[in-house]
Design a protein around this motif. Structure first.
Motif, short mmCIF file in Angstrom:
data_model
loop_
_atom_site.label_atom_id
_atom_site.label_comp_id
_atom_site.label_asym_id
_atom_site.label_seq_id
_atom_site.Cartn_x
_atom_site.Cartn_y
_atom_site.Cartn_z
N ILE A 107 0.88 -1.03 0.23
CA ILE A 107 0.50 0.12 0.03
C ILE A 107 1.07 1.32 0.15
O ILE A 107 1.64 1.54 0.92
N THR A 108 0.84 1.96 -1.27
CA THR A 108 2.35 2.81 -1.44
C THR A 108 1.18 4.35 -1.03
O THR A 108 -0.76 4.45 -1.38
N ALA A 164 3.46 3.67 -7.09
CA ALA A 164 2.68 2.50 -6.94
C ALA A 164 3.63 1.90 -8.18
O ALA A 164 4.26 0.66 -8.37
N ASN A 165 3.32 3.47 -9.18
CA ASN A 165 4.69 2.52 -10.59
C ASN A 165 5.81 2.20 -10.56
O ASN A 165 6.33 1.66 -10.95
N LEU A 166 5.81 3.00 -9.47
CA LEU A 166 8.03 3.49 -9.43
C LEU A 166 8.19 1.72 -8.87
O LEU A 166 9.13 1.07 -9.65
N ILE A 167 7.66 1.67 -8.01
CA ILE A 167 7.73 -0.17 -7.64
C ILE A 167 7.69 -1.16 -8.28
O ILE A 167 8.91 -1.50 -8.34
N ALA A 168 6.56 -1.09 -8.98
CA ALA A 168 6.79 -1.41 -10.31
C ALA A 168 7.45 -2.32 -10.68
O ALA A 168 8.10 -2.82 -11.41
N LEU A 169 8.13 -1.10 -11.32
CA LEU A 169 9.15 -0.41 -12.39
C LEU A 169 10.79 -1.19 -12.10
O LEU A 169 11.46 -1.76 -12.62
N ILE A 191 -0.78 -1.39 -10.73
CA ILE A 191 -1.41 -0.86 -9.60
C ILE A 191 -3.28 -0.22 -9.93
O ILE A 191 -3.53 0.19 -10.75
N LEU A 192 -3.78 0.35 -8.65
CA LEU A 192 -3.96 0.86 -8.10
C LEU A 192 -4.02 1.90 -7.33
O LEU A 192 -3.62 1.84 -6.33
N ASP A 193 -5.57 2.43 -7.54
CA ASP A 193 -5.61 4.24 -6.40
C ASP A 193 -6.86 3.77 -5.98
O ASP A 193 -7.46 4.51 -6.18
N PRO A 194 -6.42 3.29 -4.60
CA PRO A 194 -7.44 3.78 -3.81
C PRO A 194 -7.92 5.05 -3.58
O PRO A 194 -9.57 5.12 -3.45
N HIS A 195 -7.03 6.46 -3.48
CA HIS A 195 -7.92 7.12 -3.52
C HIS A 195 -8.76 7.89 -4.98
O HIS A 195 -9.35 9.64 -4.92
#
Ligand SMILES: Cc1ncc(COP(=O)(O)O)c(C=O)c1O
Length: 481
Positions: free
Chosen positions: A155-156, A162-167, A302-306
């Protein structure tokens, strides 16, 4: 202070005020809760945008930190005048610009509890409960997009991180290093969100060959163009290793052909990352479940709960199909962490660049536990219906729809049949911004100025869409006489 007391303490009574007593807390709570409730109670009458409110005023000097203190009422007045009453009001149902956020009240209560209890949520040893709660949320989201067991996530603070972690995970998995970087190829949609380019830069992939793949007429990656380009690159000795697709692009909400793209990626051992920051939570709806059924084919999502779960800003999520890849990219140890390492449960700190972190799970978990996922699904269904309604009304007013909405974003412009077309559409936008009840934003599509409405706030209902239609109709009549 008595002599005895002074001897027992290294701090003055005045300084001890950081630990408020029960009475003081009660007073503070009352004032703050009143402020928060006035804000929420008046939200339907508040502006969605305060145009021309960006000029600095004398009151802005009060933001500066100095020894002189203020009373809580004075502090809240600054917040009201210089924060709440300036710029965009993302908590408003009239916010139809960019990608609207939410601001669930129950979520803010979760945040409040997270801050008061201040759990050390980055490490299982320090807070098994917080980590288990966040694991349950990641598990729920992974299952929602169709992943089988074995995935991991984090959870970012938002979609960009989140994109940064995936890349960074894709980079590690493919062992991109100084020897092979200039021959390694990243493919992405021409509609990739700019956080992707920031992430490429931050994780040190900017020396890769970066190819923006042309789109079809619905702003989706053209599968044939992608396939041809990969085959050409491989033949020329390059190293195709990463594709970034969209499940809900920012401009128009386009969903790339996930299944076909993933098939090509598998054939060439390319990591397939999907940015579903905006679109991902539509998997909670029947329509979205079908449209997004191939999200599960991605190596990372990636998903954005916000965005789609209406949380206040500060909630994103990265999901990686195989948790070991995420672990490989982030797991480090240190002598001073040796006690924590004894636990046989992954910690968020093993799966992300953060160590100390905000206990973000509680703001997401509390509303989901209070109301259940079905309520969120119903709200998202409503947004889909509102989009069809607005679409129909825009056509009736004579607007051109630039791209049929795949989800809840409509890109549109009026054809005034003259050279000033962009300027006249800008005049439509400015009229809406000056009114302030509704906020929409603009973009450029096919080299033309384009208006866009994104319907995602839990507070957006038919009333707000009707106001937008009225405003557009009124100004259009003015501009076309
Ligand atoms: C498709 C998409 N990806 C990523 C992002 C970045 O997310 P965040 O603003 O949460 O960092 C956005 C933001 O709107 C987006 O629309």
């Amino acid at each position: 202070m008595s002599k005895k007391k002074r001897e027992d303490s290294f701090i003055s009574d005045r300084s001890l005020q950081l630990e408020e007593n029960r009475q003081k807390r009660k007073k503070l709570d009352k004032v703050v809760l009143e402020f928060a409730n006035d804000f929420v109670n008046s939200i339907s009458k508040s502006k969605a945008f305060h145009n021309k409110s960006h000029k600095k005023t004398k009151q802005d000097n009060l933001f500066e930190i100095e020894e002189k203190t203020l009373k809580l009422n004075e502090i809240l007045d600054i917040i009201q005048q210089r924060v709440v009453n300036t710029g965009l009001n993302p908590a408003s149902g009239g916010h139809l610009g960019y990608i609207p956020g939410g601001g669930l009240y129950s979520s803010s209560l979760g945040d409040y509890l997270a801050a008061v209890t201040n759990r050390y949520a980055g490490v299982f040893y320090a807070s098994p409960g917080a980590v288990r709660m966040e694991d349950a949320l990641i598990n729920w989201c992974g299952k929602l997009i169709g992943y089988d067991d074995g995935f991991g996530g984090n959870i970012t603070s938002g979609g960009s991180i989140a994109n940064l972690i995936a890349l960074s995970t894709a980079k590690k998995h493919h062992d991109i290093n100084s020897k092979n970087i200039s021959k390694s190829v990243i493919y992405c949609s021409q509609q990739a969100h700019h956080s992707i380019y920031k992430a490429i830069n931050t994780v040190g992939l900017e020396e890769c060959v970066i190819r923006q793949i042309p789109l079809d007429e619905e702003f989706r990656i053209s599968t044939s163009n992608f396939k041809d380009q990969v085959e050409k690159d491989a033949k020329e000795g390059l190293n195709p290793f990463l594709l970034i697709g969209n499940a809900g692009s920012t401009d128009v909400g386009a969903i790339d052909p996930l299944k076909d793209l993933s098939t090509i990626c598998k054939r060439h051992s390319i990591w397939f990352h999907v940015d579903a920051a905006y679109g991902g939570f539509f998997t909670l709806t029947e329509y979205g479940k079908d449209k997004l059924r191939d999200l599960k084919s991605a190596d990372s999502v990636i998903l954005d709960p916000h965005k789609g779960l209406f949380m206040p800003y500060g909630s994103g999520m990265v999901l990686i199909k195989d948790i070991h890849h995420l672990l490989k990219a982030n797991n480090y140890s240190a002598n001073y962490m040796q006690d924590a390492v004894k636990e046989s449960h992954y910690s968020p700190a093993d799966l992300s660049p953060e160590l100390s972190k905000h206990f973000r799970g509680l703001r997401m978990w509390l509303p989901l536990k209070l109301y259940g996922p079905e309520v969120f699904s119903n709200y998202l269904e409503e947004k889909l219906k509102l989009t069809s309604y607005l679409h129909k009304k825009l056509l009736e007013l004579g607007f051109t729809i630039v791209c049929e909405p795949a989800l809840t974003i409509i890109a549109f412009r009026y054809n005034f049949n003259c050279l000033n077309n962009d300027l006249l559409n800008t005049a439509l936008l400015n009229y809406i911004l000056d009114d302030g009840r509704i906020f929409i934003s603009s973009t450029v599509l096919n080299d033309k100025f384009t208006l866009r409405a994104a319907i995602l706030s839990f507070r957006t209902h038919k009333r707000e869409i009707d106001i937008l239609i009225e405003l557009l109709k009124f100004k259009l009549e003015d501009l076309t006489v």
